[in-house]
Design an enzyme around this catalytic site. Structure first.
Site, PDB file in Angstrom:
ATOM      1  N   HIS A  89      -5.533   0.755   1.261  1.00 64.31           N
ATOM      2  CA  HIS A  89      -4.121   0.497   0.972  1.00 64.31           C
ATOM      3  C   HIS A  89      -3.571   1.567   0.033  1.00 64.31           C
ATOM      4  CE1 HIS A  89      -0.502  -1.830   0.565  1.00 64.31           C
ATOM      5  NE2 HIS A  89      -0.647  -1.983  -0.736  1.00 64.31           N
TER       6      HIS A  89
ATOM      7  N   SER B 251       3.940  -0.540   0.324  1.00 64.09           N
ATOM      8  CA  SER B 251       3.526  -1.822  -0.238  1.00 64.09           C
ATOM      9  C   SER B 251       4.766  -2.631  -0.638  1.00 64.09           C
ATOM     10  CB  SER B 251       2.570  -1.594  -1.410  1.00 64.09           C
ATOM     11  OG  SER B 251       1.900  -2.778  -1.766  1.00 64.09           O
TER      12      SER B 251
ATOM     13  N   GLU C 255      -6.734  -1.538   5.372  1.00 64.16           N
ATOM     14  CA  GLU C 255      -5.918  -2.185   4.337  1.00 64.16           C
ATOM     15  C   GLU C 255      -6.707  -3.236   3.555  1.00 64.16           C
ATOM     16  OE1 GLU C 255      -2.989  -1.432   3.382  1.00 64.16           O
ATOM     17  OE2 GLU C 255      -1.916  -0.437   5.018  1.00 64.16           O
TER      18      GLU C 255
END
Length: 516
Positions: A414, A193, A315
């Site tokens: 995610h 991330s 995601e």
């Protein structure tokens, strides 16, 4: 660690205690300072050399997390402080010269730390890899720009202090990791991330040149436009305007006054003023980032190292936690005049709108910018690039994302890949682990370890992972219970997104004009 006393280890700044190795043959060293505390007049300055200490410093507990709101990555029991520039090391107890993996945590550059249990480096260390996890300044305390800060910097710009911390930590690794059995010539950086965004910034920054030999990016990059909730690079002028707004909000008349404002108040003001655009963006400052990351890559002036990069299949699933939007609304809000063109890239029936929405949101926010990074590195560089999509849904317990969210909708969400990469599944609360989860973790951990050792993810099984080469023959690894290399099924879609962005995106940020 031959040649050092059994109970202490001399490093930059002083000596640290050497704890007994665990039954698995791994030693850990926690809470090591790699720079001076960025407090008082040092707030919003480049990190300074570590302050020497007397005696033997304990290494059995993590240092404080950098200042942030209490959250699941920095729970209430964890200490938080501006004095937070610490790192942690896991190393094989047996003397050797091992490759090094430096992990940069995610969390939007606003939350998180190197102390998160999921980042325990023991599984890598058992395979002969030294692991380093780091803290770096977060949010407005790590990324604020103001005209006053720019004037005092010596290079006419400000911001990017969190990235400077990462560079300082990498410098510490170069000078000290040999004392832990690590090879400073064989350092791989990586993150997820915002940690992946930071890794892409390190590949773009001339200040990081020579500090690492390989890179891993999981779900994110700086090679995109800056917009609400993104972490694309932005201009100094934009950030300085937002910095002045924060100064006005906290009632600071000058920089000295701003440095006296309590950190909690700074963060509170930043949260209030964010409006979806947080104080966490890479700034094209003409110094750490001499130009927009895309132009740096396209010019070939980036730190060209082997790259392993990818994203997760779902995601966009956690967007279902927020206000619901229709697919058409998401297209219009995101792509404007190109909405109809992009919508055709996600054909679906009336009953499949949610799946199309998740796919489109996940691609826009995470997968496309990560692909763009891999594409740029492969097209404009010479070193090998390896691409993946993680498509294994963790066995989440009910209520993981709140009582009203069906965890089956999360899929490979995610961040889901991290405990598989680190093989820290047992640190995940309530997961009903199966033999399949264990197998996926062993495979991913072996692939990542192979890349860290050799620059190619070829370990742990008979499946060959081919290089990513842009074009119709592009291949990526599909990581599932039965992994396989496949022709990139999103190549045409991402080509379409690139064309749409060329129409709707504002100009890329350029280096700032000199201050008068």
């Amino acid at each position: 660690m031959a040649g050092v006393a059994a109970d202490s280890l001399a490093i930059e700044g002083g000596s640290i205690a050497v704890r007994p190795a665990g039954a698995d043959g791994v030693r850990s060293f926690k809470g090591i300072p790699y720079a001076a505390p960025p407090t008082g007049d040092s707030r919003w300055k480049a990190p300074a050399a570590v302050i020497p200490w007397q005696g033997v410093r304990s290494s059995d507990s993590f240092g404080a997390d950098c200042m942030q709101a209490v959250n699941e990555n920095s729970p209430v029991q964890r200490p938080r402080s501006e004095d937070c520039l610490f790192l942690n090391v896991w190393a094989p107890a047996k003397a050797g010269r091992y490759p090094v993996f430096v992990w940069i945590h995610g969390g939007g550059s606003r939350v998180g730390s190197g102390a998160q249990p999921t980042f325990d480096g023991s599984a890598f260390a058992r395979q002969g890899i030294v692991v380093v996890t780091i803290n770096y300044r977060l949010g407005a305390l790590g990324f604020l720009s103001t005209p006053e800060l720019s004037a005092e910097s010596g290079y006419g710009a400000s911001g990017n202090y969190g990235f400077m911390d990462v560079i300082a930590a990498l410098g510490w690794v170069q000078r000290n990791i040999g004392r832990f059995g690590g090879d400073p010539a064989k350092v791989t950086i990586g993150g997820e991330s915002s940690g992946s965004v930071t890794t892409s910034v390190m590949m773009a920054s001339p200040l990081a040149k020579g500090l690492f030999a390989q890179a891993i990016g999981e779900s994110g990059s700086s090679l995109r436009r800056a917009e609400p909730a993104s972490m694309g690079a932005t201009t100094l002028a934009f950030e300085e305007r937002r910095g002045r707004a924060l100064m006005d909000d906290v009632g600071a008349r000058d920089l000295g006054g701003l440095r006296r404002v309590p950190a909690e108040r700074i963060l509170g003001s930043a949260a209030k003023l964010a409006n979806g655009q947080f104080y966490n963006l890479p700034v094209v400052d003409g110094h750490l980032l001499p130009d927009a990351p895309w132009r740096i890559f396209a010019s070939g002036r980036f730190n060209d190292v082997p790259l392993l990069a990818g994203w997760n299949a779902d995601e966009g699933s956690l967007m279902l936690l927020g206000p619901r939007r229709s697919f058409a609304q998401m297209m219009q809000d995101t792509y404007g005049a190109q909405a109809d063109t992009v919508a055709r890239l996600y054909p679906h029936g009336s009953g499949d709108e949610q799946a199309a929405l998740i796919a489109a949101a996940g691609h826009h926010n995470i997968a496309y910018p990560t692909w763009l990074w891999a594409y740029a590195a492969a097209r404009f560089g010479r070193k090998p690039v390896y691409l993946y999509e993680f498509d294994h849904a963790p066995p989440l317990p009910r209520g993981t994302f709140g009582p009203d969210f069906d965890v089956k909708l999360a899929g490979a969400y995610h961040g889901a890949e991290i405990p598989y990469v680190f093989d820290t599944l047992d640190a995940q609360r309530g997961w009903q682990l199966t033999a399949v989860d264990r197998a996926v973790a062993r495979q991913m951990n072996a692939w990542w370890a192979s890349f860290i050792r050799t620059g190619a993810p070829q370990g742990g099984g008979s499946v060959r992972w081919p290089r990513y080469v842009p074009g119709y023959g592009a291949m990526r690894m599909q990581i599932t219970e039965h992994p396989q290399a496949v022709a990139d099924p999103d190549r045409a879609r991402f080509d379409g997104l690139m064309k749409a962005h060329a129409v709707i995106d504002p100009p890329l940020p350029g280096p700032p004009a000199p201050h008068p």
